[in-house]
Design a protein around this motif. Sequence first.
Motif, short mmCIF file in Angstrom:
data_model
loop_
_atom_site.label_atom_id
_atom_site.label_comp_id
_atom_site.label_asym_id
_atom_site.label_seq_id
_atom_site.Cartn_x
_atom_site.Cartn_y
_atom_site.Cartn_z
N ALA A 117 20.68 16.72 -20.75
CA ALA A 117 20.09 15.37 -20.73
C ALA A 117 20.33 14.67 -19.40
CB ALA A 117 20.68 14.54 -21.87
N VAL B 148 26.38 13.11 -27.17
CA VAL B 148 25.67 11.85 -27.44
C VAL B 148 24.15 11.98 -27.51
CG1 VAL B 148 27.55 10.43 -26.51
CG2 VAL B 148 25.62 11.03 -25.03
N THR B 149 23.58 13.04 -26.89
CA THR B 149 22.11 13.16 -26.91
C THR B 149 21.63 14.40 -27.67
OG1 THR B 149 21.79 14.56 -24.96
CG2 THR B 149 22.06 12.20 -24.57
N ALA C 264 30.14 7.02 -22.97
CA ALA C 264 29.69 8.29 -23.55
C ALA C 264 30.88 9.24 -23.70
CB ALA C 264 28.61 8.92 -22.66
N ALA D 224 20.65 5.43 -22.63
CA ALA D 224 19.85 4.96 -23.77
C ALA D 224 20.56 5.25 -25.10
CB ALA D 224 18.47 5.63 -23.76
N MET D 225 21.14 6.46 -25.20
CA MET D 225 21.82 6.82 -26.45
C MET D 225 23.12 6.02 -26.64
SD MET D 225 20.19 8.61 -28.49
CE MET D 225 21.49 9.03 -29.66
N GLN E 280 18.84 9.08 -20.26
CA GLN E 280 18.88 9.43 -21.68
C GLN E 280 20.28 9.15 -22.26
OE1 GLN E 280 17.51 13.43 -22.32
NE2 GLN E 280 17.85 13.33 -24.55
N VAL E 281 21.30 9.49 -21.48
CA VAL E 281 22.68 9.23 -21.92
C VAL E 281 22.89 7.72 -22.10
CG1 VAL E 281 25.12 9.32 -21.21
CG2 VAL E 281 23.65 11.33 -20.89
N ARG F 293 22.14 2.71 -27.93
CA ARG F 293 21.73 2.77 -29.32
C ARG F 293 22.93 3.00 -30.25
NH1 ARG F 293 17.18 7.06 -30.57
NH2 ARG F 293 16.32 5.91 -28.78
N LEU F 294 23.78 3.99 -29.85
CA LEU F 294 24.93 4.36 -30.71
C LEU F 294 25.92 3.21 -30.90
CD1 LEU F 294 25.60 7.97 -29.30
CD2 LEU F 294 24.77 7.41 -31.61
N LYS G 85 27.11 15.04 -22.63
CA LYS G 85 25.67 14.87 -22.86
C LYS G 85 25.27 15.44 -24.21
CE LYS G 85 24.51 15.06 -17.94
NZ LYS G 85 24.03 15.94 -16.86
#
Lengths: 173, 173
Positions: A118, A112-113, A147, A125-126, A122-123, A129-130, A109
């Motif tokens: 987190a 990546v966040t 992740a 979502a990141m 949220q994980v 995005r990543l 967590k």
Amino acid sequence: MRVLGVDPGLTRCGIGVVEGSPGRPCQLISYEAVTTDPAAELPARLLRLDERLGELLATHRPDGVAVERVFSQHNVRTVMGTAQAGAVAVLAAARAGIPVELYTPSEVKAAVTGSGQAGKAQVTAMVTRLLRLTEAPRPADAADALALAICHVWRGGTRAKFAAAAAKSGGAA
Amino acid sequence: MRVLGVDPGLTRCGIGVVEGSPGRPCQLISYEAVTTDPAAELPARLLRLDERLGELLATHRPDGVAVERVFSQHNVRTVMGTAQAGAVAVLAAARAGIPVELYTPSEVKAAVTGSGQAGKAQVTAMVTRLLRLTEAPRPADAADALALAICHVWRGGTRAKFAAAAAKSGGAA
């Protein structure tokens, strides 16, 4: 480096493969959730998981495998299956001669966040995005596996260097 | 029938092989404790256990494998290693195509001592007597593995018959 991440689970085991190098964006290679029938006997379930992991390791030939470190403090009802699936994943990589690293959920967590506390959303979502994806990887187990793989690319590169240096100088890797 | 029993443990995994048939005395074939270095990394430890189990399955060619069923209520500090070692044992047997049965500690104790609440010393004493040994098998993990194997010979024969009958009649085994 190419990394295969495993979010261990007996009913649903998340697998995510990414490629990248520390400090740079990773690229998505593949993800899936390997499922086994909860009504089936344990030997058949572990065998199915082992066989699929073997296929994925042979197909993607990762440089490293990242598996979530399971703690017994987790949900008591599911922790045994998680530990068993994790052992199958670690062993599959070891048998294939691929280095394995274990990461706690907080380490992943945080990687990546930016926060070890987190939440799952949220994980996901990141990770989305990543990896510059147009939609979130599903199921959540696959997002968690990605992740883990990203975490290993960013952190594992360093650990691998330390290990290689230690091995070279005669110390324990 | 020849049965290989496994008392799973990551630091010390008990293995016991006996031969016999339901209702008759069993004969000792072999026993040992497979040990792995607690200071070593998990992948190396699981691999060592997997390799030794593979050798023993190939050497003794058992008709069945009996593994202790691990519960998360056990000692929280050691339960993860036990679950991981158990998964390696179940998978090794499944990969070799050998039927696996899981037994709870109470089932094993009841089978060899008549009481599901028997202590470790009582189980070891009965294993020593039932196999007509001149001294108790050591370490205790090996004695427990032999108790599992004896339990499977006595109980597993029946289960195997039910399974075979169910398979023959087209039902789930």
